[in-house]
Each structure stands twice: as C-alpha cells, then as structure tokens.
Design an enzyme around this catalytic site. Structure first.
Site, short mmCIF file in Angstrom:
data_model
loop_
_atom_site.label_atom_id
_atom_site.label_comp_id
_atom_site.label_asym_id
_atom_site.label_seq_id
_atom_site.Cartn_x
_atom_site.Cartn_y
_atom_site.Cartn_z
N ALA A 107 62.55 31.69 21.88
CA ALA A 107 62.53 31.75 23.15
C ALA A 107 64.32 32.82 23.69
CB ALA A 107 63.01 30.09 23.86
N HIS A 156 61.18 20.45 37.24
CA HIS A 156 60.58 19.27 37.74
C HIS A 156 62.61 18.14 37.55
CE1 HIS A 156 61.11 17.28 33.88
NE2 HIS A 156 60.94 16.69 34.09
N GLY A 170 51.28 33.98 20.98
CA GLY A 170 52.70 34.81 19.70
C GLY A 170 53.64 34.40 19.36
N GLU A 199 57.28 19.67 18.93
CA GLU A 199 55.53 20.37 19.37
C GLU A 199 55.10 19.39 18.27
OE1 GLU A 199 53.94 20.27 22.17
OE2 GLU A 199 54.77 21.48 23.38
N THR A 228 57.29 33.78 19.01
CA THR A 228 58.26 34.44 20.05
C THR A 228 59.22 33.08 19.81
OG1 THR A 228 56.95 33.01 21.75
CG2 THR A 228 56.78 35.77 22.02
N LYS A 269 49.79 25.89 14.11
CA LYS A 269 51.22 26.74 12.83
C LYS A 269 51.91 25.28 13.23
CE LYS A 269 53.08 28.33 16.96
NZ LYS A 269 54.99 27.49 17.05
#
Length: 345
Positions: free
Chosen positions: A151, A44, A147, A293, A149, A203
């Site tokens: 980055a 954006h 799952g 998050e 991961t 999680k």
C-alpha cells in the site's frame, strides 16, 4: 468506457467508489484520484473518516502522503454506493460478505463490483465470487484486482503492476482504463477469474511460512525452497478448481508470492517471523497491530484443500502451528522428513 454521470449527491461524475479506508483501500483511492478522476473513499467509522477529511491524509496508515483534491471522503454508504457505477471493495476477507450485504440495498441497476480483497470465505473456504453470487445474485458484473502491491509504495507513486480479471471483458477494459497510469501503475488484463482469486489467498499462507523459516534462522536457501514449493501447492489447488496454470506464473501468483515472502512490509511475513522466533500466535498478532490476513487465510485454504483432496504439506504444517499449537521448528522438521518425491508432484 463508462458514460459520465453527474446525477448524484456530489453533482460531478464519480469514476469509482472505493469501499474500505484501510491502508490498501486508501492507497488505491489515492492512485485512482491521481489519474484525474473523481473518486469516493468510504469507511465505516465516521470519526476515522472525519479525521481523514480534516487532515486530507491517512496519517494512521500512510503518513506523509496527501490526498489529491479529487478524492472525496464519505461515511454515508448509500451516497457512496449510489454515486458511481463501479465499486472497488477493499476490506479484509472475513468481512467481505458483511460489507457486500450492507451495500446490496443501495446498488444501482448498472452497478459493477470489483474487489481487491485477498482471501476466501471464513469457515467455508469458498471463493469470494461464490459469496458475491449468494448475496447479490448473478445480474451484476464482477471482477477481481490482484497482484504484488504494498500500500505505501502504491500511495507514494512508486512503479507497480497488477492484474484484473472478470467474466465481463468490457468491465476489464474499463477498469484498465480507470486504474492504469502509464507513469507508475500498470494494469494487465487476465481472463482467469478463479485463479486470480485463489493466488491472493494462498500466497498469504506461504508468506507466513517464509517468515517462520527466517525467524528460525534457516536462511535464504530454505526460504527460496519454501517459496518454490509453495507455488507448486498453489498451482495444484488451482488446477483442482479449474484455474489456468499460467495465472500462477503471473502477477497474482508468483509476483505476489515473491513480494509477500521476501519483504518485511508484509504483515504475513512479519507474523511468521515472530512465530519462528518462538512467540505465540496472540503475541505475534499484537506486535503487527493490523489485520494479518494470512492467519484466517490459513484455515480457509486448509479447509479448501481438504474438501478438494489436494495435498498441500506446507499449508498443512502452518495450519498446525496456528490452530493446533505445533512448534514452528517441529513443523519445519516434519516438512523436511517427508517421503522423497519427484519435483513435479
């Protein structure tokens, strides 16, 4: 498989458009493009996207990793959404609804939407599928990718496994075909659309708790106990929402939980470490420098547990630390002081 379509602004078949040019969105776009597909990465901020195009790399989030030639950088949302039938939304959960609403006017009749966003709706704790239904209705196929991961490892081409779920089995099969790379990236099909969404949110909260435990100095025994009991809380909440128990023993449950709780690549874990070392919430977030998050997820999951009447003592104590100013050590003491229970409860 989706039929090739070159009738777009790029004059070539676009396998997928990735919405969100942060570290995870960029890494997924890189991985998709390495499979030989034409992939659009939309962000954006025009200035940021111009830098990505000029550098052909995301030096801010993924230094040293060059973009494949088939990765197309785009800041025009209409062009990006119209170019591909399949969209992969990879944005923080608190802006998921905003971004999807921005995409809505440009959706094609045959658009299908998958998201790799982990979290729930802010202030309500609703699953993201409910947010999507409210915004775009029920005529579009939806899927979730989730799952264990990180980055950077994904972008580097290190071996990774993940799961995808959707009520539309054809969409799942197409996503497996597009994303799966036999050398480095394995994609499992899952039919639990609810559980797959929930695991990624819970999680993040438990990872903050694991970091807090280590920051206090409690050691490996305490961390492992917290992970195990955190999995039990995740499973209880999932059962109340109609999820399948086995989902939480898979990639989107146990897999993601272990990864996020035990490795310092996890922002949520590092955030918890700082809190356990006595730093306040604002200072801890500033140290991370990117979106944590789990901070918002904690409130969302706590609200959902309250609404569903599900006991989640670890989530409750982390919520008190983050939103009510409780000391992390006192939260740990209160967890240990709870009434004795059978392990299965």
């Amino acid at each position: 498989m989706t039929q090739a379509n070159t009738n777009n602004a790029y004059g070539k078949d676009i396998a997928m458009t990735v919405i969100g040019a942060g570290s995870y969105g960029t890494s997924l776009a890189i991985s998709l493009a390495r499979n030989g597909a034409n992939v659009i990465l939309w962000g954006h901020e025009p200035e940021h996207m111009a830098r990505l195009e000029a550098d052909r790399a995301n030096h801010e989030f993924l230094p040293g990793i060059d973009f494949p030639e088939s990765l197309i950088i785009e800041s025009d949302l209409e062009k990006a959404v119209q170019a591909s039938r399949d969209l992969l939304v990879v944005v923080p959960s608190h802006v998921f609804g905003i971004v999807l609403n921005s995409c809505k006017p440009f959706l094609r009749e045959d658009s299908r939407i998958c998201w790799a966003t982990k979290g729930l709706e802010p202030e309500t704790g609703r699953l993201l599928k409910e947010v999507a239904f409210d915004i775009i209705g029920d005529s579009y196929s939806l899927a979730v990718l989730s799952g264990p991961t990180f980055a950077k490892e994904l972008a580097m081409g290190m071996p990774t496994a993940i799961s995808v779920a959707s009520p539309d089995s054809a969409f799942v099969a197409d996503l497996q075909e597009k994303i799966h790379c036999s050398k480095t990236f394995r994609v499992y099909a899952n039919n639990d659309f609810i559980g797959m969404q929930l695991g990624g949110a819970v999680k993040n909260v438990i990872a903050i708790g694991a970091g807090m435990s280590d920051g206090i100095g409690f050691g490996a025994n305490a961390r492992t106990a917290l992970i195990t009991r955190g999995l039990a809380e995740m499973s209880r909440l999932g059962a109340a929402l109609g999820a399948q128990p086995e989902t939480f023993m898979g990639m989107a449950g146990l897999g993601d939980l272990v990864l996020t709780c035990t490795d310092n690549q996890s922002r949520n874990r590092r955030f918890g470490l700082a809190l356990g070392q006595g730093k306040d919430v604002d200072t801890a977030q500033e140290e991370i420098g990117q979106v944590v998050e789990g901070y918002r997820n904690t409130k969302e999951v706590w609200m959902l547990s309250q609404r569903m009447g599900v006991e989640m003592p670890i989530v409750d104590q982390i919520y008190q630390v983050l939103y009510q100013g409780k000391d992390a050590r006192l939260a740990a003491q209160d967890l240990l002081a709870r009434d004795k229970k059978a392990e299965g409860k």
